[in-house]
Design a protein around this motif. Sequence first.
Motif, short mmCIF file in Angstrom:
data_model
loop_
_atom_site.label_atom_id
_atom_site.label_comp_id
_atom_site.label_asym_id
_atom_site.label_seq_id
_atom_site.Cartn_x
_atom_site.Cartn_y
_atom_site.Cartn_z
N UNK B 351 117.66 -31.86 21.87
CA UNK B 351 117.56 -31.57 20.42
C UNK B 351 116.39 -30.62 20.15
N UNK B 367 124.45 -29.04 6.18
CA UNK B 367 123.40 -29.53 7.07
C UNK B 367 122.63 -28.40 7.76
N UNK B 429 115.46 -27.16 12.60
CA UNK B 429 116.44 -28.02 13.26
C UNK B 429 117.80 -27.84 12.61
N UNK B 430 118.81 -27.66 13.45
CA UNK B 430 120.21 -27.54 13.04
C UNK B 430 120.49 -26.23 12.32
#
Lengths: 101, 755
Positions: B351, B367, B429-430
Amino acid sequence: MTYPLTVDFRDGFYNDTIVVVVDEVEVYRQENVTTRTMTGLAGSTEILLDSGKHMLRINLSEKEVSTSISIDINSPLYLGLEYIPQKGLENKLQGEPFKYM
Amino acid sequence: MSDDFIIDDENLDLLEEELDEDELSIDTVGLPRPFPILPRKLSASGLYKASNRLIKLPIKSKFAEQSSDEFENEIGFVPGKKLPWGFLKEDLRLDVDGRYPQMQASGTIRTNFFTSVDWIARLKATRSPNTWIGNIWFKDGPANAMRHTRVRIKVKRSWFPHQRQLIAKFYGGGAPTRVRHFNFKSAYFHPVEFEYDRVSDVPAADATTSVATCAHPNRPATIACENLSLETVYRRAGFNVKKSGGDSSIPVDDAGANTTWSDAEMHDAMQAYWSRFANKAQWSMWVMFARQHDNGNGLGGVMFDDIGPNHRQGTAIFSDSFISQAPAGDANPAAWVDRMRFWTAAHEMGHGFNLAHSWQKSLGAPYGSPWLPALADEPEARSFMNYPYNVSGGETSFFSDFEYRFSDNELVFMRHAPSRFVQMGNADWFDNHGFEQSIPDQSSVFNLELRTNKANSVFEFLEMINLELKLTNISGQTRLIENAVLQEYENMTIVIKRDGMPARQWLPFAHYCRNKNMSAIDHGQSLYDSILLSAGKNGWDIAEPGNYTVQAMMTIDDEIIMSNALKLRVGTPRTDNEEICAQDLFNKDVGQVLTYGGSQYLAKANHALEEVIVRLPNSNAARHAQIALALPKLRNFKSLNITADAPDLFTALENKKAAIGVTKSDSAVKKTLDTLLVKEGNAAAETLGHICYKQHMDTYSKYLADSDTAAAAKTQQTCKKTLMARNVPEWVFANDAYAGGSASAKGGKKKTEKA
């Protein structure tokens, strides 16, 4: 005799208001529920239920989506709910906790 | 480049004729798959960096069609401006052999420190040895920055890394063919550094960072039995893994009964205990081994760092969770626990590299966004990024096929996606978006600082911005340096980027040819200069309201020196008059008048400045305008006068109808400058900057000294008092010509200081 029903709100939630109704009684309401993508979990709640059969209804008010689930509880149970845009609310009921990483 | 390689280039020319589009088709006979794992010394895969030299090819070679310089102009974003030597950097990552070859090549072409182009090509081997060809299927960067659609790569292998070389030919897309020469740099695609810190209530044995791959009986029959570390997992993914050397224990004694961790507490711990913590993008990750998260037993680990401006820097693994509880009846519970803890650590670290879960690959808004629009989910992948118990057949099925690796798509992302998508602390993140680019290593010889002398660097609309440059010797020893190095724009590039807009390179109005007078600069001493940043040859680079970032890069003796990134803000217009003035002020001629301290020739520009003075009398723009209009009147101003009937300058000169005339200095400007520079000295220093203010005061003092040395001395004393009140050190005034009544030090100002 009562048993806990743990409800996990998993993938697919974004700023949702979630309402859980058990046997026509609202037992849980939470606003702004959003999935954390690093775990796939948005939130969780535990509901104590008398042993036997119950009817659950879960509403997502902003998405105008709801689902009804019939459960027969005689031991601790774990309900996972996931929102899939084309399918709606999907559920998975199991006897052990869901795991996240 | 060795001769034999040049001969290979000739062969490439011939091969080009043998190869056609069919070579990219699926039916093409390629090398057998999977590729054998070659010894590292013989593998071609890895990171290559372009050399700046052009490839010298035999006559008539197709590779001679276009030089690298032409290409640099093509993608340089600054028409007609050749980028400084060594400024354009180019990397190429070749991924055709070694561990898990993905048959991809990717590259990054950095045109300046704000702008880069990333590309990825899917490769097929050709019939020619060590040669691959492929379509470029991914580009990221300014539109039309790279029009080529295909790449052809030829590698020269060697047992000696420094002899490994690569030639890439880019073509197609209607763009001129371009050839670039690369030298091998590393067998890995990126560097990365890990630090493992353990909370004191976690036994050392529970902080699992390696696993015996054959310890558990449920495993692939063909898996190699080895003691596999987390570092090795990521090395096989293409990273040059190093440990920070700062592994330590986090005391938990003071926490009392509250020994579980929230995400915020872990983020705080990361800042306190990670030896490499910094609020910036860096190839470095913190791994924390803790007992339990506030969420309880059901959370085995988490990449907790989506907090603050730099995401994905920290992960945590929880030993007191389900990952330490083998299923009842498992054949080897201890091995199951070891494997699950190891797997979880590799998963959470994944991650950190911005890898989503296998079933989330296509997940986009709200998201975040997948890095490729059509990325498919991989719900059955035997990858570190999948949940073992989510696949068909559950965990038993997962581990019976699991080979301790990432999926091919994940490897392509980690190895070849634009590095800002992957690098820790960069893209959120993402999300694959991110402005910050990696900055070249800082010079250890000089430090270049950009600054303004305005509080918070906030400027009024229309206010001209003077940028100050300070170059400091930090080498620890005396260095010889050219006095005018800060005025040599051939060696310096200044880039201005308004938020949300492409970067622009500031171009000076003129380049000067000077004698190279060198001075010895001691450690800690600095050179200073000031430029009008608002305008240049491009026109007005800073005009619109908004936030700007300014950064400079210069080369001294092949040393690249990168400045700080200076943030500026330009305010919005507050009156109609400001908008009216803007129409005439943002003109190239006005910029020229301001840069050169006035003109008696550019009448239209002077008129625009007069308008500002009339319409906006109390503004900083008016202060700049008044000074620019007044300064030329301090001296007898020479100009070439042409009689009205001359058709052009040359005819006028030929017919002696042109002559140099002199406009006498105008003593009336004394009153203006007295007000602007002396009485309102602090306001002038604030908007002009200290260097420019001092220069103007020196000019004015010199003018006064011709008739009144006392007035000149008083002016310089005012200048000193004004600037010292603004924390300018006293040594700056040591050589003031008139302040002490002595003219002996005239012209001897030395722009240096001790640190």
